[in-house]
Design a protein around this motif. Structure first.
Motif, PDB file in Angstrom:
ATOM      1  N   LEU A   1       0.814  -1.207   0.000  1.00  0.00           N
ATOM      2  CA  LEU A   1       0.000   0.000   0.000  1.00  0.00           C
ATOM      3  C   LEU A   1       0.850   1.260   0.000  1.00  0.00           C
ATOM      4  O   LEU A   1       0.517   2.251  -0.660  1.00  0.00           O
ATOM      5  CB  LEU A   1      -0.927   0.006   1.220  1.00  0.00           C
ATOM      6  CG  LEU A   1      -2.053  -1.040   1.251  1.00  0.00           C
ATOM      7  CD1 LEU A   1      -2.733  -1.033   2.603  1.00  0.00           C
ATOM      8  CD2 LEU A   1      -3.062  -0.780   0.139  1.00  0.00           C
ATOM      9  N   SER A   2       1.954   1.230   0.722  1.00  0.00           N
ATOM     10  CA  SER A   2       2.774   2.440   0.868  1.00  0.00           C
ATOM     11  C   SER A   2       3.430   2.873  -0.440  1.00  0.00           C
ATOM     12  O   SER A   2       3.875   4.014  -0.570  1.00  0.00           O
ATOM     13  CB  SER A   2       3.854   2.215   1.928  1.00  0.00           C
ATOM     14  OG  SER A   2       4.801   1.243   1.497  1.00  0.00           O
ATOM     15  N   GLU A   3       3.469   1.972  -1.396  1.00  0.00           N
ATOM     16  CA  GLU A   3       4.089   2.288  -2.692  1.00  0.00           C
ATOM     17  C   GLU A   3       3.079   2.775  -3.716  1.00  0.00           C
ATOM     18  O   GLU A   3       3.430   3.032  -4.871  1.00  0.00           O
ATOM     19  CB  GLU A   3       4.798   1.037  -3.231  1.00  0.00           C
ATOM     20  CG  GLU A   3       5.951   0.565  -2.343  1.00  0.00           C
ATOM     21  CD  GLU A   3       6.495  -0.777  -2.798  1.00  0.00           C
ATOM     22  OE1 GLU A   3       5.887  -1.382  -3.703  1.00  0.00           O
ATOM     23  OE2 GLU A   3       7.507  -1.223  -2.232  1.00  0.00           O
ATOM     24  N   ARG A   4       1.824   2.931  -3.311  1.00  0.00           N
ATOM     25  CA  ARG A   4       0.764   3.313  -4.245  1.00  0.00           C
ATOM     26  C   ARG A   4      -0.110   4.405  -3.646  1.00  0.00           C
ATOM     27  O   ARG A   4      -0.312   4.475  -2.430  1.00  0.00           O
ATOM     28  CB  ARG A   4      -0.105   2.087  -4.588  1.00  0.00           C
ATOM     29  CG  ARG A   4       0.629   1.086  -5.459  1.00  0.00           C
ATOM     30  CD  ARG A   4       0.049  -0.306  -5.370  1.00  0.00           C
ATOM     31  NE  ARG A   4       0.794  -1.212  -6.258  1.00  0.00           N
ATOM     32  CZ  ARG A   4       1.975  -1.761  -5.936  1.00  0.00           C
ATOM     33  NH1 ARG A   4       2.528  -1.519  -4.745  1.00  0.00           N
ATOM     34  NH2 ARG A   4       2.589  -2.568  -6.796  1.00  0.00           N
ATOM     35  N   SER A   5      -0.660   5.227  -4.525  1.00  0.00           N
ATOM     36  CA  SER A   5      -1.601   6.250  -4.075  1.00  0.00           C
ATOM     37  C   SER A   5      -2.934   5.597  -3.742  1.00  0.00           C
ATOM     38  O   SER A   5      -3.231   4.472  -4.176  1.00  0.00           O
ATOM     39  CB  SER A   5      -1.806   7.305  -5.159  1.00  0.00           C
ATOM     40  OG  SER A   5      -2.494   6.741  -6.272  1.00  0.00           O
ATOM     41  N   THR A   6      -3.736   6.311  -2.989  1.00  0.00           N
ATOM     42  CA  THR A   6      -5.075   5.804  -2.669  1.00  0.00           C
ATOM     43  C   THR A   6      -5.866   5.532  -3.944  1.00  0.00           C
ATOM     44  O   THR A   6      -6.537   4.500  -4.058  1.00  0.00           O
ATOM     45  CB  THR A   6      -5.821   6.813  -1.786  1.00  0.00           C
ATOM     46  OG1 THR A   6      -5.082   7.017  -0.569  1.00  0.00           O
ATOM     47  CG2 THR A   6      -7.216   6.316  -1.445  1.00  0.00           C
ATOM     48  N   ALA A   7      -5.781   6.431  -4.910  1.00  0.00           N
ATOM     49  CA  ALA A   7      -6.513   6.257  -6.164  1.00  0.00           C
ATOM     50  C   ALA A   7      -6.060   4.998  -6.893  1.00  0.00           C
ATOM     51  O   ALA A   7      -6.877   4.286  -7.492  1.00  0.00           O
ATOM     52  CB  ALA A   7      -6.329   7.480  -7.054  1.00  0.00           C
ATOM     53  N   GLN A   8      -4.767   4.708  -6.880  1.00  0.00           N
ATOM     54  CA  GLN A   8      -4.257   3.501  -7.533  1.00  0.00           C
ATOM     55  C   GLN A   8      -4.782   2.242  -6.851  1.00  0.00           C
ATOM     56  O   GLN A   8      -5.139   1.267  -7.517  1.00  0.00           O
ATOM     57  CB  GLN A   8      -2.726   3.518  -7.523  1.00  0.00           C
ATOM     58  CG  GLN A   8      -2.107   4.523  -8.467  1.00  0.00           C
ATOM     59  CD  GLN A   8      -0.597   4.601  -8.326  1.00  0.00           C
ATOM     60  OE1 GLN A   8      -0.053   4.522  -7.216  1.00  0.00           O
ATOM     61  NE2 GLN A   8       0.097   4.752  -9.452  1.00  0.00           N
ATOM     62  N   VAL A   9      -4.833   2.260  -5.522  1.00  0.00           N
ATOM     63  CA  VAL A   9      -5.337   1.093  -4.781  1.00  0.00           C
ATOM     64  C   VAL A   9      -6.821   0.892  -5.081  1.00  0.00           C
ATOM     65  O   VAL A   9      -7.284  -0.237  -5.314  1.00  0.00           O
ATOM     66  CB  VAL A   9      -5.099   1.260  -3.274  1.00  0.00           C
ATOM     67  CG1 VAL A   9      -5.695   0.075  -2.512  1.00  0.00           C
ATOM     68  CG2 VAL A   9      -3.610   1.382  -2.967  1.00  0.00           C
ATOM     69  N   VAL A  10      -7.571   1.986  -5.094  1.00  0.00           N
ATOM     70  CA  VAL A  10      -8.997   1.891  -5.398  1.00  0.00           C
ATOM     71  C   VAL A  10      -9.206   1.354  -6.812  1.00  0.00           C
ATOM     72  O   VAL A  10     -10.064   0.496  -7.053  1.00  0.00           O
ATOM     73  CB  VAL A  10      -9.671   3.270  -5.233  1.00  0.00           C
ATOM     74  CG1 VAL A  10     -11.101   3.243  -5.792  1.00  0.00           C
ATOM     75  CG2 VAL A  10      -9.693   3.673  -3.764  1.00  0.00           C
ATOM     76  N   ALA A  11      -8.403   1.812  -7.761  1.00  0.00           N
ATOM     77  CA  ALA A  11      -8.525   1.336  -9.142  1.00  0.00           C
ATOM     78  C   ALA A  11      -8.198  -0.142  -9.253  1.00  0.00           C
ATOM     79  O   ALA A  11      -8.812  -0.874 -10.041  1.00  0.00           O
ATOM     80  CB  ALA A  11      -7.604   2.147 -10.047  1.00  0.00           C
ATOM     81  N   ALA A  12      -7.245  -0.611  -8.452  1.00  0.00           N
ATOM     82  CA  ALA A  12      -6.820  -2.009  -8.533  1.00  0.00           C
ATOM     83  C   ALA A  12      -7.771  -2.964  -7.816  1.00  0.00           C
ATOM     84  O   ALA A  12      -7.972  -4.099  -8.261  1.00  0.00           O
ATOM     85  CB  ALA A  12      -5.408  -2.148  -7.954  1.00  0.00           C
ATOM     86  N   LEU A  13      -8.375  -2.494  -6.710  1.00  0.00           N
ATOM     87  CA  LEU A  13      -9.147  -3.408  -5.863  1.00  0.00           C
ATOM     88  C   LEU A  13     -10.631  -3.080  -5.760  1.00  0.00           C
ATOM     89  O   LEU A  13     -11.419  -3.919  -5.316  1.00  0.00           O
ATOM     90  CB  LEU A  13      -8.550  -3.429  -4.453  1.00  0.00           C
ATOM     91  CG  LEU A  13      -7.141  -4.003  -4.314  1.00  0.00           C
ATOM     92  CD1 LEU A  13      -6.637  -3.796  -2.891  1.00  0.00           C
ATOM     93  CD2 LEU A  13      -7.124  -5.488  -4.669  1.00  0.00           C
TER      94      LEU A  13
END
Length: 411
Positions: A306-318
């Motif tokens: 998680l620390s290597e990704r923005s919140t938006a990237q995590v939301v887009a992925a999951l």
């Protein structure tokens, strides 16, 4: 947008003697559901009328503060001095044609004015009387704390919530919202409606009693069975869960996000998305029970990703694949299309201003009888008790009138 159609409680008449948050939240729910809720206030009004916040530029002589507006929307207001013989008599006239009375005074206040449940039941046996106090009413069992005053933070502390909330090995914390008021208020609304149903079937009213302490304890039901089954005193666990993993709120590159993947299905999707599919079959993490035992390692693995990704990237992925959600600020919520579609942000009139204010909408949704914000909060004494009484008496006469001849054949 406010509702114009009748709600499921259309026709139910409520006398609201409450102030602050817990009791007004109860009657707010009833008003959202279509009940006619009349606040009965002293000349000084509900104390939250002066609390604010107020917008810069609003007319201070007209504007309603956010605290009051939010939980008193859709109600009407009359001023009565219940300590005077005239005010008490006028109130009893209203009770005769009301369905519900709700109050959150300290124990004994209504009785000292000669307006306790038994006195009201004499003039209206069908009356449902809802009471909300810190430690309940003696009619249901006299608490050893019967005379103690209570606020939200006290209920959160004594009911067990604060003791399991906070950082691991950290100090107890109260919740951000006033759950020690709001949850008891919600339960009282449920109890009142159950009693109204009983009165409709039997003609018998009753006393409905909610203690803030009891309600918060019910909200914290997990600590009861944990203590009974395991003999432990649960402590704060940060954002984690004692029985589920991963189940946490963790930092991203630019914010925070909630991730809950305790099921093996969601854990496998999560590990594949992280590029670590082997973790799904690793005996240390394969099942939820294994992940609980090794929760420190689970958090470390997930936290690094998680620390290597923005919140938006995590939301887009999951998003839509694993239960996840960003930690929203109020600004984020106002920008979220979901809350507009679901009418969870509602604009209401602000007296003295041409610009409306926004308050939280009703989460209760019905397909035929809408529950919704039904207008702004009332100005102090905006209605006259005589007018309310005349309207309610007329409504009762209409309800008891026999149907017109032949009306049963009309479509």
């Amino acid at each position: 947008m406010t509702a114009s159609g009748p709600g499921p409680l259309h026709g139910i008449k409520v006398l609201d003697l409450t102030a602050m948050l817990a009791g007004p939240f109860t009657t707010m729910l009833l008003a959202d559901l279509g009940a006619d809720v009349v606040k009965v206030e002293p000349a000084t009004g509900d104390r939250t009328r002066t609390v604010g916040p107020f917008r810069e530029g609003d007319d201070p002589g007209e504007a309603l503060g956010g605290y009051f507006q939010s939980v008193n929307r859709g109600k009407r207001s009359v001023v009565l001095d219940l300590k005077s013989s005239q005010g008490s008599a006028r109130f009893l006239e209203l009770v005769k044609v009301a369905d519900v009375v709700v109050e959150n005074f300290s124990a004994g206040v209504m009785e000292r004015m000669g307006l306790g449940y038994e006195a009201l039941a004499e003039v209206n046996p069908r009356i449902v009387y809802g009471a909300l106090r810190g430690f309940g009413d003696a009619r249901s069992g006299k608490s050893v704390y019967d005379s103690w005053p209570a606020f939200d933070v006290v209920a959160q502390a004594m009911g067990g919530f604060a003791g399991i909330t906070g950082l691991v090995d950290g100090a107890p914390l109260k919740a951000g919202p006033g759950i020690g008021d709001i949850f008891p208020g919600t339960l009282l609304a449920l109890g009142v409606l159950a009693a109204v149903r009983h009165a409709e079937l039997t003609g018998e009213g009753q006393f409905v009693d909610i203690a803030m302490y009891d309600a918060v304890l019910a909200l914290c039901e997990r600590i009861v069975y944990q203590h009974s089954y395991l003999g432990i005193d649960p402590r704060p666990m940060g954002n984690g869960h004692p029985l589920l993993a991963p189940f946490d709120i963790m930092p991203t590159q630019d914010g925070w996000i909630a991730v809950a993947a305790p099921s093996n299905k969601h854990w496998r999707i999560l590990t594949e998305t992280m590029g670590r599919p082997e973790l799904a079959d690793d005996m240390r993490y394969a099942d939820n029970a294994d992940r609980i035992i090794n929760v420190v390692e689970v958090r470390k693995i997930l936290g690094e990703w998680l620390s290597e990704r923005s919140t938006a990237q995590v939301v887009a992925a999951l998003g839509g694949r694993v239960p996840i959600g960003p930690v929203n600020t109020a600004s984020d919520i106002f920008a979220d299309e979901h809350v507009r579609i679901r009418e969870m942000l509602v604009d209401v009139e602000q007296p003295g201003s041409t610009e409306p204010v926004t308050i939280a909408g009703s989460p209760l949704k019905f397909s035929s009888t809408p529950a919704a914000v039904r207008g702004r909060g009332p100005k102090l004494g905006e209605q006259e008790s005589e007018d309310i009484l005349a309207q309610w008496v007329s409504d009762r006469q209409d309800e008891s009138a026999p149907p017109m001849k032949g009306a049963e054949n009309n479509d």
